[in-house]
Design an enzyme around this catalytic site. Structure first.
Site, short mmCIF file in Angstrom:
data_model
loop_
_atom_site.label_atom_id
_atom_site.label_comp_id
_atom_site.label_asym_id
_atom_site.label_seq_id
_atom_site.Cartn_x
_atom_site.Cartn_y
_atom_site.Cartn_z
N ASP A 118 -32.07 19.00 -57.89
CA ASP A 118 -31.38 19.16 -59.17
C ASP A 118 -32.37 19.44 -60.31
OD1 ASP A 118 -29.31 18.46 -57.55
OD2 ASP A 118 -29.09 16.43 -58.35
N SER A 137 -27.05 14.48 -65.03
CA SER A 137 -28.20 13.60 -65.27
C SER A 137 -29.51 14.40 -65.20
CB SER A 137 -28.22 12.44 -64.29
OG SER A 137 -28.20 12.92 -62.97
N SER A 158 -24.83 17.54 -61.60
CA SER A 158 -26.16 17.12 -62.05
C SER A 158 -26.32 17.07 -63.54
CB SER A 158 -27.23 18.07 -61.50
OG SER A 158 -27.39 17.80 -60.18
N GLY A 163 -20.86 12.94 -64.14
CA GLY A 163 -20.45 12.41 -62.84
C GLY A 163 -19.62 13.41 -62.03
N GLU A 172 -35.64 9.98 -62.88
CA GLU A 172 -34.26 9.72 -62.45
C GLU A 172 -34.20 8.50 -61.53
OE1 GLU A 172 -31.73 12.98 -61.58
OE2 GLU A 172 -30.07 11.60 -61.18
N GLU A 210 -26.94 20.32 -48.33
CA GLU A 210 -26.58 19.06 -49.00
C GLU A 210 -27.19 17.90 -48.24
OE1 GLU A 210 -25.76 19.09 -52.21
OE2 GLU A 210 -23.87 20.13 -51.79
N HIS A 211 -27.84 17.01 -48.97
CA HIS A 211 -28.56 15.86 -48.39
C HIS A 211 -29.69 16.33 -47.47
CE1 HIS A 211 -26.14 12.60 -50.08
NE2 HIS A 211 -25.12 13.44 -49.98
N THR A 212 -30.20 17.51 -47.73
CA THR A 212 -31.35 18.01 -46.97
C THR A 212 -32.63 17.87 -47.77
OG1 THR A 212 -30.71 20.18 -47.79
CG2 THR A 212 -30.14 19.70 -45.51
N ASP A 213 -32.53 17.78 -49.11
CA ASP A 213 -33.77 17.82 -49.91
C ASP A 213 -34.70 16.65 -49.61
OD1 ASP A 213 -32.17 16.03 -51.39
OD2 ASP A 213 -32.51 17.02 -53.33
C1 GLA Z 1 -27.80 14.51 -55.54
C2 GLA Z 1 -29.32 14.35 -55.57
C3 GLA Z 1 -30.01 15.53 -54.89
C4 GLA Z 1 -29.41 15.83 -53.52
C5 GLA Z 1 -27.89 15.85 -53.57
C6 GLA Z 1 -27.28 15.95 -52.20
O1 GLA Z 1 -27.42 15.58 -56.33
O2 GLA Z 1 -29.79 14.24 -56.91
O3 GLA Z 1 -31.39 15.29 -54.82
O4 GLA Z 1 -29.89 14.91 -52.57
O5 GLA Z 1 -27.36 14.70 -54.21
O6 GLA Z 1 -27.59 17.17 -51.64
#
Ligand code: GLA
Length: 396
Positions: free
Chosen positions: A181, A137, A135, A131, A169, A39-42
């Site tokens: 996503d 969106s 994902s 929300g 996006e 998570e928050h690594t991409d």
């Molecule tokens: C959202 C973003 C992703 C990713 C996550 C956190 O879903 O769209 O790209 O950064 O947060 O892992």
């Protein structure tokens, strides 16, 4: 494959299209996702491990003459129309509601590639929580892009299309999102999780669920409107840490937190602030957990899987500061149940859902127990849902 039944979202979009516009529509649908870990690594060029689910956003459409596209959202019970943009530099019409901006942005990005995007009437339906951290969106973006490229007779290779949807996006929402996503929404494969290297987009597939266990999602039903700003702030903090580490370690090739070790954070002269250090520590340890998770999943080691989920949650809460009280409570009540291996907040944070690994035989009783304990603790209703791993976007 063509005669497999349509997912509910696709049938609903076709029915909505018939009702609002009439005519014989084609339909594209794309899934939401769970993210097992990473998570928050991409956007730090690290690794992620998502899987597509069997809940979708679908876009049913017909092609019409002229240059004004009309869309209808069943979820918002609302129509919106716009003149097809010819490039992303075109000013996004301020009157468009957010959901239709995603569609506008796909038109703009496709036009920039020289695709003759067909003027359309589009009806959108879905069974993904909006929300909810799954994902929806990205599902809307990838379903729209799939519909338009297939209708235009201009198919685009999935990873290139994922990058186009990622740009769209960012354009539509202002959140500087990563690639996870959009990639899983297009690539998803039944029963499998995607180990994606977000630096070069190389990937492999692993079995998505340990034998006898089931992924369960618990939606806290909390949504925070500040999430995009917080997301961009986290990203900026990670980038600020990279700039300082590059200066302190000139002999090392550092282009993203992916290239940094925990020991590097102590480099003399790096001068990271307490916050930058904590953000970097999350990204570094989370990347490590992705690889340990892949090994644990391959070994069906649910004890280790559960341990990694809980460690990921603690890191997102304490180091990355993207959890909220309701997510923490949901993880606490989930992990207190017998038959739960582990749980963690999932997605960007600031609301949304918690991912839980539960014993398949007891999943209904576990869902009920978590829902009631969560409501007791927070005074809010939450919603548990058993997720099945499915395929990526399709067109029919
Ligand atoms: C959202 C973003 C992703 C990713 C996550 C956190 O879903 O769209 O790209 O950064 O947060 O892992």
């Amino acid at each position: 494959m063509t005669d497999s039944p349509l997912p509910p979202a696709a049938s609903a979009a076709l029915a909505a299209h018939r009702h609002i516009y009439g005519g014989d529509a084609r339909v594209a649908w794309a899934p939401g996702r769970i993210n097992i870990i990473g998570e928050h690594t991409d956007y730090n060029e690290g690794w992620v491990l998502p899987a597509a689910v069997k809940r979708h956003v679908a876009v049913a459409g017909t092609v019409i003459a002229g240059s004004v596209t009309d869309c209808f959202s069943e979820h918002h019970a609302m129509r919106a129309s716009f003149t097809n943009p010819s490039s992303p530099e075109h000013a996004l019409p301020a009157y468009l509601p957010l959901w239709s901006r995603y569609i506008w942005a796909i038109f703009a990005e496709l036009a920039a590639l020289g695709v003759r995007v067909p003027t359309s009437r589009l009806a959108i339906s879905g069974d993904l929580p909006v929300g909810g951290g799954m994902s929806s969106s990205a599902a809307l973006l990838t379903a729209t892009a799939t519909f338009l490229t297939r209708t235009a007779g201009h198919p685009i290779e999935p990873l290139a299309l994922a990058q186009l949807c990622q740009r769209a996006e960012r354009l539509a929402s202002g959140a500087q999102v990563g690639i996870m996503d959009q990639a899983i929404a297009l690539l998803g494969q039944e029963g499998l999780a995607l180990l994606l290297d977000c630096r070069d987009l190389s990937h492999e597939w692993i079995h998505g669920q340990p034998t006898g266990w089931q992924w369960l999602l618990f939606d806290t039903q909390v949504r925070h409107s500040t999430a995009a700003g917080e997301y961009n702030l986290r990203r900026a903090q990670c980038e600020a840490a990279v700039v300082k580490l590059q200066a302190a370690l000139p002999d090392q090739r550092i282009t993203a937190l992916r290239d940094v070790s925990l020991a590097d954070l102590d480099a003399p002269g790096a001068g990271l602030s307490v916050v930058e250090r904590a953000r970097a520590r999350h990204v570094i340890t989370e990347n490590g957990r992705v690889h340990r998770m892949v090994a644990a999943m391959r070994a069906d080691d649910t004890h280790e899987i559960g341990h990694l989920l809980v460690a990921s949650h603690a890191s997102l809460r304490d180091d990355f500061a993207v959890s909220i009280e309701e997510l923490d409570v949901a993880v606490e009540v989930a992990t207190a149940q017998t038959g739960v291996a582990g749980a963690r907040m999932m997605g960007a944070g600031f609301g949304g859902s918690v991912l839980i690994l539960a014993r398949a035989d007891d999943v209904n009783a576990i869902s009920a127990a978590i829902t009631s304990a969560y409501e007791q603790r927070t005074g809010r209703p939450g919603k548990a849902h058993v997720e099945h791993i499915g395929d990526g976007a399709r067109f029919r």
